[in-house]
Design an enzyme around this catalytic site. Structure first.
Site, short mmCIF file in Angstrom:
data_model
loop_
_atom_site.label_atom_id
_atom_site.label_comp_id
_atom_site.label_asym_id
_atom_site.label_seq_id
_atom_site.Cartn_x
_atom_site.Cartn_y
_atom_site.Cartn_z
N THR B 55 -41.46 34.49 -6.30
CA THR B 55 -41.22 34.04 -7.70
C THR B 55 -41.33 32.49 -7.25
O THR B 55 -42.03 32.06 -6.42
CB THR B 55 -39.40 33.83 -7.64
OG1 THR B 55 -38.99 33.09 -6.74
CG2 THR B 55 -38.66 35.29 -7.33
N CYS B 56 -41.05 31.67 -8.05
CA CYS B 56 -41.48 30.16 -8.16
C CYS B 56 -40.95 29.57 -7.09
O CYS B 56 -41.53 28.42 -6.53
CB CYS B 56 -41.43 29.56 -9.62
SG CYS B 56 -39.93 29.73 -10.18
N ASN B 57 -39.56 30.04 -6.66
CA ASN B 57 -39.14 29.39 -5.60
C ASN B 57 -39.18 29.96 -4.10
O ASN B 57 -38.54 29.56 -3.10
CB ASN B 57 -37.58 29.25 -5.95
CG ASN B 57 -37.32 28.21 -7.08
OD1 ASN B 57 -37.98 27.21 -6.77
ND2 ASN B 57 -36.25 28.22 -7.74
N SER B 115 -30.24 30.45 -4.02
CA SER B 115 -31.11 29.71 -5.01
C SER B 115 -30.98 28.24 -4.91
O SER B 115 -29.87 27.89 -4.48
CB SER B 115 -30.72 30.38 -6.61
OG SER B 115 -31.04 31.83 -6.67
N GLN B 126 -35.94 39.01 -11.15
CA GLN B 126 -37.09 39.06 -10.32
C GLN B 126 -37.27 40.12 -9.20
O GLN B 126 -38.04 40.93 -9.03
CB GLN B 126 -37.34 37.82 -9.98
CG GLN B 126 -37.71 36.66 -11.13
CD GLN B 126 -37.32 35.21 -10.86
OE1 GLN B 126 -36.51 34.89 -9.71
NE2 GLN B 126 -37.97 34.31 -11.32
N GLY B 195 -31.52 13.06 -35.25
CA GLY B 195 -32.61 12.73 -34.31
C GLY B 195 -33.04 14.24 -33.97
O GLY B 195 -32.30 15.11 -33.48
N ALA B 196 -34.35 14.28 -33.73
CA ALA B 196 -34.68 15.62 -33.59
C ALA B 196 -35.42 15.72 -32.18
O ALA B 196 -36.72 16.33 -32.02
CB ALA B 196 -35.74 16.10 -34.59
N GLY B 197 -34.84 15.24 -31.53
CA GLY B 197 -35.47 15.26 -29.78
C GLY B 197 -35.46 16.73 -29.25
O GLY B 197 -34.97 17.79 -29.72
N GLU B 198 -36.26 16.91 -28.02
CA GLU B 198 -36.35 18.20 -27.50
C GLU B 198 -35.06 18.71 -26.89
O GLU B 198 -34.72 19.87 -27.25
CB GLU B 198 -37.31 18.10 -26.47
CG GLU B 198 -38.05 19.43 -26.02
CD GLU B 198 -38.82 19.11 -25.00
OE1 GLU B 198 -38.90 19.97 -24.00
OE2 GLU B 198 -39.58 18.20 -24.85
#
Lengths: 275, 454
Positions: B55-57, B115, B126, B195-198
């Site tokens: 996995t990525c970790n 983790s 995973q 406001g339309a932030g992420e």
């Protein structure tokens, strides 16, 4: 026999109280389940105790302070069980049941002797009036507990303290909705209680309203709850204000129930009789 | 006869986010190779069974092996050759677990106790994928099948019986969890984005997933508001309309890039009456803040800014850690159970041998009386055969049950020894001792390198 049943009930309620407290501290689900089952058993014994007392005494056991408190606790536990069955409210038991337990303890310190009924109280209106009033009181006691929970939770969220208390209490809107539900049940009961009392007064004393302290304070209580009811419907009062108002209303109710009988004298207090 | 000697050992080698930087983990995942990494490991002669988790970790190889002495060398060699890295880097990052500690490590990984964010749910999926690949490639057998299934059930139990995953640890999720504590159910609640932030978009998605009904997006540039509201299924308004739109909103997420406050206390106070004092929840994730902090003082209005939410997350992380120690105790109990099963595998050869020996005795005795038996007709011969077989089986039944039961107990070795000498199983004593030695070595947790504690 009824005294024995009463004592068993107190003991079972005590076990149930411990169960609910264990649940709120450890969050163990089985503790709550067991506490509810134990409480239901206790409620059965309590019902038997009340009926037995009625049977032995020959009149409704709603006359002295022991009876009234015991019946109030019975109505509270009954309402609570019904309430939890219909709309489960997290952690409510840990507030209501210890309260009912205190009332039972207070009741157990009162004289349990069954004395002959004073002639003036011999009426079909005695059980009607007293049962309605005590149920109204029980529902408001429930509303009081819910209001306390609301204020506690509101404080946690406002002050951004999202710790143990926060986790254990239900959401604000749920608590508020339940408070409203109690009010919509309790207020008509209280109104009906005062109306039946008034009818009985006319039959027993010849006048519908004689401004004795109990009557006056009942009216004050009624006005407080009426104000709350009205504000909720019209302006949409809710949340913190409604919770505070519920608590004030209950404080006045307690005074009407206990204070007037113990401190003030009037037609309602046959010495230390009724309520 | 190969007895007990080949009792399988579980070994786990790998690196994770604590022991190795991402470059090392990338190389060890062997994703560049033409042959799948799993196949490469399975081809090693020392690997009986293998599951490969990448996995990525973390990158981990879980094997069941009969050649404890070779396994580390052959796996690291493969990694060094295929991953093209130098030996020192690998040796410095690699951890190795044997027997009990390998099982424990796997259970902890599956339960997300190992983790980066304790309790995050992805790792279990995973691991399930890794196991599926192994079982499709038929590289997982008796031992690893059982081990992985156990790991999945342990992880599931921990998830349901502890509150390890019940505390939000991301800003947007924490905000929605808070909203649930205010409104209970989010069904029928109206959301508003200023406001339309992420991050606002992410939180809005959580709100919708939580059941929120309508969504209004207010933005300085209306086109962006329209675009976002379309993708989220809401409507768009301009910033000037926010004041009026607040009457219908329940949860407001603000994240504009405005240099100062865009919503004052008075503005909010004014709308409380028209909204009939319904609860109102502001989440201000903008820096600098968009909403006057004093708004929090209004009755039935709650305002959380980014720092408040970070505080919530810190608290939640600490709560998860607390739950993790409860989970560790559960893991420990399961490890012991699994080890008991592993040890019970030792009795299989003893029982086999016992049955073979009894059968040999029976054959020999029948042969000795073959003259008498041959004089019987077919039916009688058959009955004779059945009779002798069932005598053997009946006699062996109780001892076998006893050995099987005994294998789960502490004194299993003693019971095995006794069984061997009672039934005079030849040569077993020697092999048994050898096997016991292997096993006890493995049980001493020959952890060559433990990962440094977080």
């Amino acid at each position: 026999m009824h005294k024995f049943l009463f004592q068993i009930t107190v003991f079972i309620y005590f076990v149930s109280t411990v169960g609910f407290l264990v649940h709120i501290i450890t969050l163990r689900k089985d503790a709550e389940r067991i506490a509810t089952v134990v409480l239901s058993v206790g409620f059965g014994f309590h019902t038997a105790a009340v009926l037995m007392r009625w049977f032995v005494g020959g009149h409704p056991p709603l006359v002295n302070l022991h009876d009234s408190l015991s019946f109030l606790a019975w109505a509270m536990v009954g309402s609570f069980l019904l309430f939890q069955w219909r709309c489960k409210l997290k952690s409510l038991g840990a507030f209501v049941i210890p309260f009912a337990m205190i009332i039972m303890t207070a009741s157990s310190f009162q004289s349990k002797e069954i004395l002959p009924l004073p002639p003036v109280l011999k009426s079909i209106w005695l059980p009607i009036h007293a049962i309605i009033c005590l149920f109204a009181d029980a529902v408001f006691a429930l509303a009081f507990c819910i209001a306390i929970m609301y204020l506690l939770q509101e404080r946690q969220i406002k002050k951004k303290r999202l710790g143990a208390v926060f986790q254990r209490l239900p959401s604000l809107e749920t608590l508020d909705a339940m408070n409203e539900r109690c009010l919509t049940v309790g207020f008509p009961l209280l109104t009906l209680g005062i109306v039946t009392g008034s009818i009985w007064a006319e039959k027993a004393w010849g006048s519908y309203w004689s401004w004795d302290p109990k009557e006056t304070w009942s009216l004050i209580t009624w006005f407080i709850y009426a104000a709350l009811f009205h504000q909720r419907l019209t302006v949409g009062w809710r949340g913190r204000k409604a919770a505070i108002m519920t608590i004030i209303g209950f404080a006045v109710l307690v005074f009407t129930f206990l204070g007037v009988s113990l401190l003030l004298s009037g037609a309602h207090s046959y010495a230390t009789w009724l309520k | 006869m190969p007895l007990g000697l080949n009792s399988p050992q579980i070994v786990l080698l790998g690196v994770n986010h604590n022991t190795a930087p991402v470059e090392v983990r990338e190389r060890l995942s062997l994703s560049g190779s033409n042959t799948p990494a799993l196949r490469l490991f399975a081809e090693l002669p020392s690997c009986e069974e293998v599951v490969f988790l990448s996995t990525c970790n973390r990158v981990e190889v879980l094997v069941s092996t009969n050649r404890l002495d070779e396994i580390r060398e052959s796996i690291t060699k493969l990694w060094l050759d295929r991953g093209k890295m130098d030996s020192n880097t690998l040796q410095g990052a690699l951890y190795e677990y044997h027997g009990t500690s390998a099982i424990r490590h796997l259970f902890r990984v599956a339960s997300s106790l190992d983790s980066m964010v304790v309790g995050e749910p992805q790792i279990l999926g995973q691991l399930k994928d890794a196991y599926r690949m192994a079982s499709e490639a038929k590289t997982a057998g008796l031992v690893l099948n059982r081990l992985l299934h156990k790991a999945f059930s342990v992880a599931k139990r921990i998830r349901t019986e502890t509150r390890i995953a019940s505390h939000a640890v991301s800003i947007s999720y924490a905000a929605v969890e808070l909203a649930k504590k205010i409104f209970g159910d989010l069904t029928g609640k109206n959301g508003m984005l200023i406001g339309a932030g992420e991050m606002a978009e992410l939180a809005a998605q959580h709100l919708i997933a939580g059941g929120a009904d309508k969504l209004v997006v207010a933005n300085r540039t209306l086109s962006r508001a329209v675009e976002l509201s379309r993708s989220l299924g809401g409507s768009a308004i301009s910033l000037e309309e926010v004041g009026d739109a607040l009457v219908d909103a329940d949860i407001v997420i603000s994240s504009t890039g405005a240099p100062g406050i865009i919503l004052s206390k008075d503005q909010v106070k004014r709308i409380m009456r028209p909204r009939r004092h319904r609860l109102l929840f502001f989440i201000d994730i903008a820096v600098p803040r968009d909403i006057d902090p004093k708004v929090n003082d209004i009755d039935n209005v709650y305002l959380y800014d980014i720092d408040d939410l970070k505080g919530v997350i810190e608290f939640n992380k600490a709560e998860r850690e607390k739950e993790a120690s409860k989970a560790d105790r559960m893991v420990e109990a399961e490890v012991i159970k699994f080890m008991a099963w592993m040890e019970s595998l030792n009795v299989v050869p003893v029982i086999q041998h016992l049955q073979e020996k009894a059968e040999a005795v029976r054959q020999k005795e029948i042969l000795r009386s073959h003259k008498v038996i041959e004089s019987l007709n077919d039916e009688q011969q058959k009955a004779m055969d059945v009779l002798t077989r069932s005598i053997v089986q009946k006699i062996l039944h109780d001892p076998i049950v006893y050995i099987k039961k005994g294998a789960q107990k502490k004194n299993s070795e003693m019971i095995l020894d006794a069984a061997c000498s009672l039934f005079g199983i030849d040569g077993l004593e020697d092999t048994q001792k050898l096997q016991d030695k292997c096993l006890s070595d493995a049980n001493q947790d020959k952890t060559i390198r433990k990962p440094s504690p977080n």
